[in-house]
Enzyme design. Structure first.
Site, short mmCIF file in Angstrom:
data_model
loop_
_atom_site.label_atom_id
_atom_site.label_comp_id
_atom_site.label_asym_id
_atom_site.label_seq_id
_atom_site.Cartn_x
_atom_site.Cartn_y
_atom_site.Cartn_z
CD GLU A 131 -7.13 -14.62 -7.11
OE1 GLU A 131 -7.91 -14.23 -6.64
OE2 GLU A 131 -5.77 -15.27 -7.20
N GLY A 135 -6.08 -6.08 -5.55
CA GLY A 135 -5.28 -5.78 -5.76
C GLY A 135 -4.46 -5.42 -5.08
CB THR A 163 1.49 -5.08 -17.96
OG1 THR A 163 0.68 -4.13 -17.02
CG2 THR A 163 1.63 -4.09 -19.27
N GLY A 354 -6.71 25.52 -25.16
CA GLY A 354 -7.98 24.33 -25.59
C GLY A 354 -7.00 23.74 -26.45
CD GLU A 377 5.07 -2.80 -10.39
OE1 GLU A 377 4.07 -3.46 -9.40
OE2 GLU A 377 5.44 -2.42 -11.41
C1 LIG Z 1 -3.03 -0.96 -16.58
C2 LIG Z 1 -2.81 -1.49 -14.82
C3 LIG Z 1 -1.88 -2.58 -16.15
C4 LIG Z 1 -1.75 -3.38 -14.40
N1 LIG Z 1 -0.61 -4.17 -14.45
C5 LIG Z 1 -1.04 -5.45 -13.53
C6 LIG Z 1 0.22 -6.55 -13.50
O1 LIG Z 1 0.67 -6.49 -14.54
N2 LIG Z 1 0.36 -7.33 -12.56
C7 LIG Z 1 -0.60 -7.03 -11.56
O2 LIG Z 1 -1.05 -8.27 -11.10
N3 LIG Z 1 -1.54 -6.26 -11.29
C8 LIG Z 1 -1.21 -5.09 -12.70
N4 LIG Z 1 -2.15 -4.25 -12.49
C9 LIG Z 1 -3.54 -4.01 -11.18
C10 LIG Z 1 -2.83 -2.94 -10.12
O3 LIG Z 1 -1.61 -3.50 -9.53
C11 LIG Z 1 -3.71 -2.59 -8.84
O4 LIG Z 1 -4.24 -1.96 -10.36
C12 LIG Z 1 -3.33 -2.52 -8.02
O5 LIG Z 1 -2.44 -2.75 -7.05
C13 LIG Z 1 -5.05 -1.23 -7.28
O6 LIG Z 1 -5.89 -3.06 -6.87
P1 LIG Z 1 -7.10 -2.53 -6.72
O7 LIG Z 1 -7.09 -2.03 -8.46
O8 LIG Z 1 -7.90 -3.67 -6.85
O9 LIG Z 1 -7.53 -1.50 -6.06
P2 LIG Z 1 -7.76 -1.57 -4.77
O10 LIG Z 1 -6.71 -2.35 -3.61
O11 LIG Z 1 -9.85 -2.22 -4.40
O12 LIG Z 1 -7.65 -0.26 -4.27
C14 LIG Z 1 -8.92 0.74 -3.86
C15 LIG Z 1 -8.57 1.57 -3.14
O13 LIG Z 1 -9.28 2.05 -1.76
C16 LIG Z 1 -7.62 1.93 -1.68
N5 LIG Z 1 -6.85 1.65 -1.02
C17 LIG Z 1 -6.68 -0.45 -0.56
N6 LIG Z 1 -6.36 -0.50 0.81
C18 LIG Z 1 -6.21 0.35 1.25
C19 LIG Z 1 -5.39 0.70 2.80
N7 LIG Z 1 -4.82 -0.66 3.37
N8 LIG Z 1 -5.80 1.50 3.56
C20 LIG Z 1 -5.45 3.09 2.70
N9 LIG Z 1 -6.52 2.91 0.94
C21 LIG Z 1 -6.79 1.84 1.31
C22 LIG Z 1 -6.41 1.59 -2.91
O14 LIG Z 1 -5.34 3.32 -2.67
C23 LIG Z 1 -7.10 2.55 -3.53
O15 LIG Z 1 -7.48 4.23 -3.40
C24 LIG Z 1 -2.41 -3.17 -13.20
C25 LIG Z 1 -3.49 -2.51 -13.05
C26 LIG Z 1 -3.58 -1.53 -14.52
C27 LIG Z 1 -4.80 -0.36 -13.56
#
Ligand SMILES: Cc1cc2nc3c(=O)[nH]c(=O)nc-3n(C[C@H](O)[C@H](O)[C@H](O)COP(=O)(O)OP(=O)(O)OC[C@H]3O[C@@H](n4cnc5c(N)ncnc54)[C@H](O)[C@@H]3O)c2cc1C
Length: 399
Positions: A131, A135, A163, A354, A377
């Site tokens: 959402e 994530g 996706t 390059g 994932e």
């Molecule tokens: C191109 C693309 C396709 C995608 N497709 C799908 C899909 O089909 N279905 C779906 O449901 N999702 C999808 N996603 C979402 C994806 O699964 C999430 O972006 C991912 O799980 C990370 O969540 P976030 O972006 O909210 O990052 P956040 O959870 O906000 O994390 C931000 C940063 O904080 C770090 N972090 C967070 N929690 C912790 C912790 N406890 N300890 C240490 N570090 C932490 C993370 O590693 C990251 O570096 C997609 C994303 C992209 C970019």
């Protein structure tokens, strides 16, 4: 070109499937990927070819019209496809996860309703946990389904990063249902939402806004999904019982992690192939750059990473196929393959000098694709959390 990423003890059927897919990748995907990706064009013809080869039904049981192949076969197919163009593996991956969820957790009626049409590719799956506000922290999901007096549900809230959100016709979506459980993840439920492909308000109360613009991974659509009083039947709760969604989705992402590892292997292999070709053609200081030890050592390190990632990916897939828990191994494979893919593409890019920065060269695309694997994932930090938890469970001191 065939020395790396070999897999021992494959069946004749697996060998034949992989040879067919490899030929398809070399003839149909690699020659067109660059232009389609730059134009952000959905690979309709390629997807049709995959459908004809039966790839959409690869792991769906023969009783439902699929090929009934293993996770290993699937992962090796994904590795081949990602070697050609990662976006194409994106088209089949969410489909594969949804088919896995239905086969493992669906009711008999849901299996009959969806799997035969998924096997032919007529129904295409997307899966949705993320959402705008979360994530990694899946248990914090806010999109909610409210039970109605007749037992059916109404969903409100916003999902993102789907996706295949626009091109799919079936979304497995994880939402909050208030089951009154004290642990937050016990209040989550997976719904199977069938919808038309396309954008806009595709059903009353269900809107797929336009595509999210991305730095890479183009061609395949990534979207939001907005629920506004969307009515869904109780029969569409995955497995028929609410409150089991978190465990179901975690099972889905576990096989998804093997798939992301396989993509990392495919991208790294392609980046290596491009580098070793280029290093023998480009001359500096009177000889091919491959004869400068600094470059030759890069090639050696890249190939070693390709091999290590492939071996770990295969092991994780085989464990799951043997019915064993593979959370630690899938996490390790995903972690190493995604990190190595980023490193190997970076080294290949450097070897191209390059020209690597020119959009005419394939490595430019791989450089934009590889970083996604560090996120999708579950990020590397989340993989390390899963791996360390598993290890501490396994190596716990006696109390
Ligand atoms: C191109 C693309 C396709 C995608 N497709 C799908 C899909 O089909 N279905 C779906 O449901 N999702 C999808 N996603 C979402 C994806 O699964 C999430 O972006 C991912 O799980 C990370 O969540 P976030 O972006 O909210 O990052 P956040 O959870 O906000 O994390 C931000 C940063 O904080 C770090 N972090 C967070 N929690 C912790 C912790 N406890 N300890 C240490 N570090 C932490 C993370 O590693 C990251 O570096 C997609 C994303 C992209 C970019």
């Amino acid at each position: 070109m065939t020395r790396l990423a070999q897999t021992a003890d494959l069946t004749d059927v697996q060998t034949e499937i992989l040879a067919t897919v490899r030929r398809f990748v070399d003839e149909e995907i690699i020659p067109t990927a660059q232009a389609l990706e730059h134009g952000d064009v959905y690979p309709t013809k390629i997807v049709e070819g995959l459908r004809e080869m039966g790839v959409f039904g690869l792991v769906i049981g023969a009783e439902h019209g699929g090929l009934g192949e293993s996770l290993l076969t699937y992962a090796l197919v994904v590795e081949e496809i990602a070697r050609g163009w990662m976006s194409v593996s994106g088209v089949i991956n969410t489909h594969f996860i949804v088919a896995h969820l239905i086969a493992q957790h669906g009711t008999e009626e849901q299996k009959q309703r969806f799997l035969p049409r998924m096997a032919t590719g007529e129904v295409r799956g997307a899966f949705s946990m993320s959402e705008p506000g979360l994530g990694s922290d899946v248990a914090a999901i806010r999109t909610a389904a409210t039970r109605q007096p007749d037992g059916d549900y109404v969903i409100d809230g916003q999902k993102t990063w789907l996706t295949n959100g626009g091109s799919s016709t079936l979304v497995a979506v994880l939402v909050r249902t208030d089951e009154g459980a004290d642990q937050p993840h016990r209040n989550l439920t997976t719904f199977l939402v069938e919808k038309p492909a396309g954008f806009g308000e595709v059903l009353p109360g269900l809107t797929v806004p336009g595509k999210i613009d991305k730095m890479g991974y183009k061609g395949v659509d990534t979207t939001e999904l907005v629920f506004d009083g969307f009515a869904v039947a109780a029969a569409d709760v995955l497995g028929g019982v609410p409150g089991r969604g978190f465990a179901q989705m975690m099972d889905g992402v576990e096989v998804g992690r093997v798939n992301v590892a396989a993509r990392g292997c495919g991208i790294a292999l392609r980046a290596f192939e491009l580098a070793i070709d280029y290093a023998q053609q480009r001359e500096t200081f009177g000889k091919p750059i491959a004869q400068h030890q600094a470059i030759a050592f890069k090639l050696a390190e890249m190939a070693t990473k390709v091999e290590a990632a492939h071996a770990m990916m295969v092991r994780a897939a085989r464990l799951k196929d043997a019915g064993q828990r593979n959370d630690v191994e899938a996490g390790m494979a995903k972690l190493i393959a995604s990190e190595f893919a980023a490193e190997v593409t970076q080294e290949s890019f450097r070897i191209h000098g390059g020209y690597g920065y020119s959009t005419e060269y394939e490595i430019e695309r791989l450089m934009r694709e590889a970083p996604f694997l560090l996120i999708g994932e579950g990020t590397s930090e989340i993989q390390k959390t899963i791996i360390s938890r598993g290890l501490l469970r396994e190596y716990a001191l006696p109390r």
